[in-house]
Design a protein around this motif. Structure first.
Motif, PDB file in Angstrom:
ATOM      1  N   SER A 282       0.951  -1.113  -0.232  1.00  6.87           N
ATOM      2  CA  SER A 282       0.064   0.209   0.000  1.00  6.87           C
ATOM      3  C   SER A 282       0.501   0.424   0.029  1.00  6.87           C
ATOM      4  O   SER A 282       1.764   1.427   0.320  1.00  6.87           O
ATOM      5  N   ALA A 283       0.112   2.111  -0.906  1.00  2.00           N
ATOM      6  CA  ALA A 283       1.205   2.886  -0.434  1.00  2.00           C
ATOM      7  C   ALA A 283       1.357   4.085   0.891  1.00  2.00           C
ATOM      8  O   ALA A 283       1.604   5.295   1.272  1.00  2.00           O
ATOM      9  N   LYS A 284       0.059   3.847   1.812  1.00  3.99           N
ATOM     10  CA  LYS A 284       0.448   3.850   2.983  1.00  3.99           C
ATOM     11  C   LYS A 284       1.513   3.633   3.616  1.00  3.99           C
ATOM     12  O   LYS A 284       2.110   4.459   4.676  1.00  3.99           O
ATOM     13  N   SER A 286       4.275   3.114   2.632  1.00  4.62           N
ATOM     14  CA  SER A 286       6.024   2.559   1.015  1.00  4.62           C
ATOM     15  C   SER A 286       5.387   3.808   0.021  1.00  4.62           C
ATOM     16  O   SER A 286       4.564   4.474  -0.106  1.00  4.62           O
ATOM     17  N   ARG A 287       6.515   3.946  -0.630  1.00  2.00           N
ATOM     18  CA  ARG A 287       6.509   4.966  -1.819  1.00  2.00           C
ATOM     19  C   ARG A 287       5.780   5.110  -3.425  1.00  2.00           C
ATOM     20  O   ARG A 287       5.650   5.501  -3.840  1.00  2.00           O
ATOM     21  N   GLY A 288       5.440   3.586  -2.801  1.00  2.42           N
ATOM     22  CA  GLY A 288       3.841   3.226  -4.412  1.00  2.42           C
ATOM     23  C   GLY A 288       4.556   2.602  -5.463  1.00  2.42           C
ATOM     24  O   GLY A 288       3.863   2.823  -6.183  1.00  2.42           O
ATOM     25  N   ASP A 289       6.031   2.414  -4.694  1.00  2.00           N
ATOM     26  CA  ASP A 289       6.165   1.972  -6.006  1.00  2.00           C
ATOM     27  C   ASP A 289       5.812   0.769  -7.309  1.00  2.00           C
ATOM     28  O   ASP A 289       6.070   0.394  -8.168  1.00  2.00           O
ATOM     29  N   ILE A 291       3.039  -0.154  -6.546  1.00  4.56           N
ATOM     30  CA  ILE A 291       1.447  -0.257  -7.594  1.00  4.56           C
ATOM     31  C   ILE A 291       1.715   0.425  -8.787  1.00  4.56           C
ATOM     32  O   ILE A 291       1.423  -0.679  -9.008  1.00  4.56           O
ATOM     33  N   GLN A 307      -5.740  -4.747  -5.111  1.00  2.00           N
ATOM     34  CA  GLN A 307      -4.968  -3.296  -4.000  1.00  2.00           C
ATOM     35  C   GLN A 307      -4.827  -4.126  -2.087  1.00  2.00           C
ATOM     36  O   GLN A 307      -5.525  -4.663  -2.303  1.00  2.00           O
TER      37      GLN A 307
END
Length: 355
Positions: A282-284, A286-289, A291, A307
């Motif tokens: 999750s982007a919560k 991590s930096r969203g990489d 995703i 997700q």
């Protein structure tokens, strides 16, 4: 005098396995190989299986959020820089290859300061913070995704893919079945939570076992110290903290795979043509990489994506059956991809930098 190379990278298995994949190619070209990692990170354990001289240096993590260690870690990085510079001055390598991770920052910057050519590898779709801090020092930056080239200086970016360990392509399904102790012929689901484990994925999988095991045997690579001792004797369910030599056989045995969307993991799945469900971090947290990695693979027809926020037992069971029914379509899409021979391409760049 033979050529000498320093490899660096660590923090997770993904930052090390690509370096390991390069070892036979570098040895074939006559390179003396040295590895610089952290004092006691996963890279030290993984490299110990190979005939490679290892040095540990101090390292600190670069965080995008508040943490008391943000005040002390810059001093650890500075210490690591001094230690790396001392090692590099003694060893005098011709070239350095970095797979990224925070340990690489002091090592790459020390090498650049000494005039040693540096080649970086960026696994994710957008460059991570550690590699961003090293871009200025790099001669070339190898990438996995076509989209990544747009985020880097044009003259430095090279689309190479990720080096895959050759032995992963040589697995034996019967050996994998024997290793797991499976006695029936049910299809096999492999779950990979990443080298550090994925607690939320682990919990969902374990809670869904009563619904999964009537149809599938499950291989669960759950991460260090994340084995569930209450489920050690569940028939058709085999847990491992981490797998080394037998991983190729477990891949050969597996029909479908559930995985996080770390770049190295998904590149291995692509090379092996394994139909997969990706649950990116999750982007919560991590930096969203992951995703972005997963989205790219989904768009190319290589993966199903769920997700983290939507991932529960009901969704998992439904998606496993969907994937298994359409597995041939996913495998065909992956086998038709232009999976480059990354190891040879990267070694060629290393040789060019050595001249």
């Amino acid at each position: 005098m033979g050529k000498k190379i320093v490899l660096t990278g660590g923090g997770t298995a993904g930052h090390v396995t690509a370096n390991i994949a390069l070892l036979p190619y570098l040895k074939e070209k006559g390179y003396e190989i040295i590895y610089i990692g952290s004092y006691d990170g996963i890279e030290k354990r993984l490299i110990s299986d190979y005939d490679v001289k290892y040095y540990g240096v101090a390292t600190g993590k670069f965080r995008r959020y508040f943490d008391p260690k943000n005040f002390s870690d810059p001093f650890r990085v500075l210490k690591g820089f001094k230690e790396a510079r001392k090692i590099l001055k003694e060893e005098k390598p011709d070239v350095l290859f970095s797979k990224g991770g925070f340990v690489s920052v002091p090592v790459v910057n020390a090498a650049a300061r000494l005039g040693i050519p540096c080649i970086l590898h960026e696994s994710d779709l957008t460059p991570g913070l550690a590699n961003k801090l090293c871009v200025h020092a790099a001669e070339k930056i190898c990438c996995n995704f076509p989209e990544t080239v747009n985020h880097l200086p044009a003259r430095k970016a090279v689309l190479t893919g990720t080096p895959i360990r050759d032995e992963l392509l040589l697995g034996n399904a019967m050996a994998g079945k024997k290793f797991c102790g499976f006695e029936d012929n049910k299809p096999v689901l492999m779950v990979i939570g990443g080298s550090l484990g994925a607690q939320s994925v682990n919990e969902v999988v374990r809670n869904a076992l009563p619904q999964i095991l009537p149809y599938f045997n499950v291989i669960h690579i759950c991460g260090k110290e994340k084995v569930d001792n209450l489920r050690l004797d569940v028939p058709g369910y085999k847990q491992f903290e981490y797998v080394k030599a037998e991983l190729k056989d477990l891949f050969a045995l597996s029909d479908i795979v559930l995985s996080r969307a770390g770049a190295n993991s998904i590149c291995e799945l692509l090379a092996l043509h394994k139909p997969n469900i990706l649950v990116p971090l999750s982007a919560k947290v991590s930096r969203g990489d992951q995703i972005l990695n997963a989205k790219s693979f989904e768009q190319q027809g290589f993966s199903m994506v769920v997700q983290s926020e939507d991932f529960d037992e009901t969704v998992l069971v439904k998606k496993i059956h969907e994937l298994y029914e359409s597995r041939d379509r996913f495998a065909a899409k992956m086998s038709g991809s232009n999976q480059r021979n990354a190891a040879k391409t990267i070694v060629k760049l290393i040789e060019e930098a050595t001249k």
